[in-house]
Design a protein around this motif. Structure first.
Motif, PDB file in Angstrom:
ATOM      1  N   ALA A 288      50.829  64.305  48.202  1.00  0.00           N
ATOM      2  CA  ALA A 288      52.033  64.338  47.409  1.00  0.00           C
ATOM      3  C   ALA A 288      52.757  62.916  47.218  1.00  0.00           C
ATOM      4  CB  ALA A 288      52.904  65.302  48.098  1.00  0.00           C
ATOM      5  N   PRO A 289      53.145  62.423  46.543  1.00  0.00           N
ATOM      6  CA  PRO A 289      53.972  61.278  46.403  1.00  0.00           C
ATOM      7  C   PRO A 289      55.212  61.193  47.431  1.00  0.00           C
ATOM      8  CG  PRO A 289      53.707  62.046  44.282  1.00  0.00           C
ATOM      9  CD  PRO A 289      53.333  63.204  45.080  1.00  0.00           C
ATOM     10  N   VAL A 290      55.610  60.322  47.929  1.00  0.00           N
ATOM     11  CA  VAL A 290      56.871  60.066  48.775  1.00  0.00           C
ATOM     12  C   VAL A 290      57.910  60.115  47.782  1.00  0.00           C
ATOM     13  CG1 VAL A 290      57.950  58.764  50.238  1.00  0.00           C
ATOM     14  CG2 VAL A 290      55.743  58.850  50.706  1.00  0.00           C
ATOM     15  N   SER A 291      58.818  61.095  48.010  1.00  0.00           N
ATOM     16  CA  SER A 291      60.091  61.199  46.942  1.00  0.00           C
ATOM     17  C   SER A 291      61.013  60.231  46.917  1.00  0.00           C
ATOM     18  CB  SER A 291      60.602  62.432  47.261  1.00  0.00           C
ATOM     19  OG  SER A 291      61.246  62.596  48.481  1.00  0.00           O
ATOM     20  N   ALA A 292      61.938  59.742  46.303  1.00  0.00           N
ATOM     21  CA  ALA A 292      63.036  58.806  46.159  1.00  0.00           C
ATOM     22  C   ALA A 292      63.777  58.963  47.465  1.00  0.00           C
ATOM     23  CB  ALA A 292      63.638  58.620  44.844  1.00  0.00           C
TER      24      ALA A 292
ATOM     25  N   SER B  94      63.951  56.598  55.102  1.00  0.00           N
ATOM     26  CA  SER B  94      64.473  57.410  55.937  1.00  0.00           C
ATOM     27  C   SER B  94      63.862  57.184  57.309  1.00  0.00           C
ATOM     28  CB  SER B  94      63.785  58.726  55.514  1.00  0.00           C
ATOM     29  OG  SER B  94      62.537  58.929  55.581  1.00  0.00           O
ATOM     30  N   GLU B  95      64.302  57.867  58.332  1.00  0.00           N
ATOM     31  CA  GLU B  95      64.108  57.569  59.832  1.00  0.00           C
ATOM     32  C   GLU B  95      62.613  58.195  59.979  1.00  0.00           C
ATOM     33  OE1 GLU B  95      63.947  56.405  63.767  1.00  0.00           O
ATOM     34  OE2 GLU B  95      65.341  55.719  61.812  1.00  0.00           O
ATOM     35  N   TRP B  96      62.426  59.477  59.117  1.00  0.00           N
ATOM     36  CA  TRP B  96      61.192  60.196  59.032  1.00  0.00           C
ATOM     37  C   TRP B  96      60.050  59.286  58.573  1.00  0.00           C
ATOM     38  CZ3 TRP B  96      57.718  61.250  55.212  1.00  0.00           C
ATOM     39  CH2 TRP B  96      56.728  62.086  55.513  1.00  0.00           C
ATOM     40  N   LEU B  97      60.134  58.595  57.489  1.00  0.00           N
ATOM     41  CA  LEU B  97      59.122  57.788  56.985  1.00  0.00           C
ATOM     42  C   LEU B  97      58.912  56.560  57.948  1.00  0.00           C
ATOM     43  CD1 LEU B  97      57.199  57.495  54.689  1.00  0.00           C
ATOM     44  CD2 LEU B  97      59.106  55.954  53.410  1.00  0.00           C
TER      45      LEU B  97
ATOM     46  N   VAL C  81      50.289  46.107  56.477  1.00  0.00           N
ATOM     47  CA  VAL C  81      50.759  46.447  55.291  1.00  0.00           C
ATOM     48  C   VAL C  81      51.216  47.940  55.231  1.00  0.00           C
ATOM     49  CG1 VAL C  81      51.165  45.942  52.926  1.00  0.00           C
ATOM     50  CG2 VAL C  81      50.190  44.255  54.187  1.00  0.00           C
ATOM     51  N   VAL C  82      52.415  48.408  55.203  1.00  0.00           N
ATOM     52  CA  VAL C  82      52.426  49.866  54.878  1.00  0.00           C
ATOM     53  C   VAL C  82      52.869  49.991  53.458  1.00  0.00           C
ATOM     54  CG1 VAL C  82      54.004  51.843  55.296  1.00  0.00           C
ATOM     55  CG2 VAL C  82      53.564  49.930  57.161  1.00  0.00           C
ATOM     56  N   MET C  83      52.022  50.981  52.800  1.00  0.00           N
ATOM     57  CA  MET C  83      52.229  51.103  51.452  1.00  0.00           C
ATOM     58  C   MET C  83      52.443  52.569  51.141  1.00  0.00           C
ATOM     59  SD  MET C  83      48.763  48.965  50.014  1.00  0.00           S
ATOM     60  CE  MET C  83      48.169  47.362  50.667  1.00  0.00           C
ATOM     61  N   VAL C  84      53.485  52.650  50.353  1.00  0.00           N
ATOM     62  CA  VAL C  84      53.979  53.806  49.932  1.00  0.00           C
ATOM     63  C   VAL C  84      53.771  54.163  48.437  1.00  0.00           C
ATOM     64  CG1 VAL C  84      55.962  55.514  50.027  1.00  0.00           C
ATOM     65  CG2 VAL C  84      55.761  53.833  51.795  1.00  0.00           C
ATOM     66  N   ASN C  85      53.387  55.406  48.186  1.00  0.00           N
ATOM     67  CA  ASN C  85      52.790  55.738  46.942  1.00  0.00           C
ATOM     68  C   ASN C  85      52.165  54.564  46.258  1.00  0.00           C
ATOM     69  OD1 ASN C  85      54.391  58.207  47.061  1.00  0.00           O
ATOM     70  ND2 ASN C  85      56.136  57.474  46.063  1.00  0.00           N
ATOM     71  N   PRO C  86      50.838  54.124  46.925  1.00  0.00           N
ATOM     72  CA  PRO C  86      50.076  52.649  46.362  1.00  0.00           C
ATOM     73  C   PRO C  86      49.296  53.271  45.170  1.00  0.00           C
ATOM     74  CG  PRO C  86      48.918  53.754  48.120  1.00  0.00           C
ATOM     75  CD  PRO C  86      50.418  54.500  47.964  1.00  0.00           C
ATOM     76  N   GLU C  87      49.318  52.450  44.059  1.00  0.00           N
ATOM     77  CA  GLU C  87      48.646  52.886  42.836  1.00  0.00           C
ATOM     78  C   GLU C  87      47.461  51.368  42.426  1.00  0.00           C
ATOM     79  OE1 GLU C  87      49.406  53.915  38.167  1.00  0.00           O
ATOM     80  OE2 GLU C  87      50.943  53.735  39.600  1.00  0.00           O
ATOM     81  N   ILE C  88      46.289  51.846  42.442  1.00  0.00           N
ATOM     82  CA  ILE C  88      45.367  50.761  42.063  1.00  0.00           C
ATOM     83  C   ILE C  88      45.495  50.438  40.423  1.00  0.00           C
ATOM     84  CG2 ILE C  88      43.136  49.593  42.122  1.00  0.00           C
ATOM     85  CD1 ILE C  88      42.707  51.171  44.636  1.00  0.00           C
ATOM     86  N   LEU C  89      46.104  49.297  40.097  1.00  0.00           N
ATOM     87  CA  LEU C  89      46.227  49.208  38.710  1.00  0.00           C
ATOM     88  C   LEU C  89      45.093  48.577  38.074  1.00  0.00           C
ATOM     89  CD1 LEU C  89      49.771  47.455  38.940  1.00  0.00           C
ATOM     90  CD2 LEU C  89      49.257  49.718  38.508  1.00  0.00           C
ATOM     91  N   ALA C  90      44.365  47.786  38.659  1.00  0.00           N
ATOM     92  CA  ALA C  90      42.915  47.115  38.116  1.00  0.00           C
ATOM     93  C   ALA C  90      42.004  46.775  39.277  1.00  0.00           C
ATOM     94  CB  ALA C  90      43.394  45.695  37.456  1.00  0.00           C
ATOM     95  N   PHE C  91      40.611  47.014  38.848  1.00  0.00           N
ATOM     96  CA  PHE C  91      39.413  46.601  39.607  1.00  0.00           C
ATOM     97  C   PHE C  91      38.733  45.522  38.989  1.00  0.00           C
ATOM     98  CE2 PHE C  91      40.507  51.140  40.090  1.00  0.00           C
ATOM     99  CZ  PHE C  91      40.237  51.522  41.434  1.00  0.00           C
ATOM    100  N   SER C  92      38.342  44.792  39.927  1.00  0.00           N
ATOM    101  CA  SER C  92      37.288  43.761  39.306  1.00  0.00           C
ATOM    102  C   SER C  92      36.094  44.436  38.763  1.00  0.00           C
ATOM    103  CB  SER C  92      37.100  42.456  40.187  1.00  0.00           C
ATOM    104  OG  SER C  92      36.495  43.134  41.354  1.00  0.00           O
ATOM    105  N   GLU C  93      35.525  43.767  37.724  1.00  0.00           N
ATOM    106  CA  GLU C  93      34.134  44.119  37.336  1.00  0.00           C
ATOM    107  C   GLU C  93      33.135  43.744  38.502  1.00  0.00           C
ATOM    108  OE1 GLU C  93      32.716  43.195  33.563  1.00  0.00           O
ATOM    109  OE2 GLU C  93      34.449  43.656  32.621  1.00  0.00           O
TER     110      GLU C  93
END
Length: 160
Positions: free
Chosen positions: A20-24, A29-32, A82-94
């Motif tokens: 699930a995505p991390v919500s706004a 938050s201390e939890w995150l 690097v901590v990444m929250v809700n990462p989304e890969i936008l482009a992949f090289s060929e």
């Protein structure tokens, strides 16, 4: 000292789910923050170069990418974690490259996996700041491996 968390192993349901995505409301938050600290400690304890929240039984879209030489990856390049929250890969090289992967959730098995050489990714920091950046080579491989975890995919599912 940060807690070392148990790591889910291949065959456990948590590793097959879409996280699930991390919500706004969770940003900053201390939890995150505590989750990121514990995930980092667990990754370092086990000589990992990355870790995803589902691996520590938290079905949230949080990964840590931390390439560095260690006994499991002696040739890994050094980078800051690097901590990444809700990462989304936008482009992949060929261009793809084959490389050996292992996984903290699949002990004693490694395999050659083809991954994009370069990726463009968007993610959020723990504080909620949006980041867009590019990774190449081994760090790009780690990002792709960890994002797979968020989608319920293990590297062994990609072996040919």
């Amino acid at each position: 000292m940060a807690a070392i968390l148990p790591v889910a192993q291949r065959g456990e349901t948590i590793l097959t789910l879409t996280a699930a995505p991390v919500s706004a409301s969770e940003f900053g938050s201390e939890w995150l923050l505590q989750l990121a600290v514990a995930m980092t400690a667990t990754m370092l304890e086990r000589n990992g170069v990355g870790i995803a929240a589902p691996q520590v039984y938290i079905s949230k879209r949080v990964i840590i990418v931390a390439s560095r030489p260690n006994p499991r990856y002696p040739d890994a390049p050094e980078m800051d974690a690097v901590v990444m929250v809700n990462p989304e890969i936008l482009a992949f090289s060929e261009q793809t490259c084959l490389g050996e992967e292992g996984c903290l959730s699949v002990v004693n098995q490694r395999g050659e996996v083809a991954r994009a050489q370069t990726i463009c990714i968007r993610y959020y920091t723990i504080a909620g700041q949006r980041v867009e950046t590019t990774f190449e080579g081994f760090p790009a491989r780690i990002v792709q491996h960890e994002v797979d975890h968020l989608n319920g995919v293990l590297f062994v599912d990609r072996l040919t």
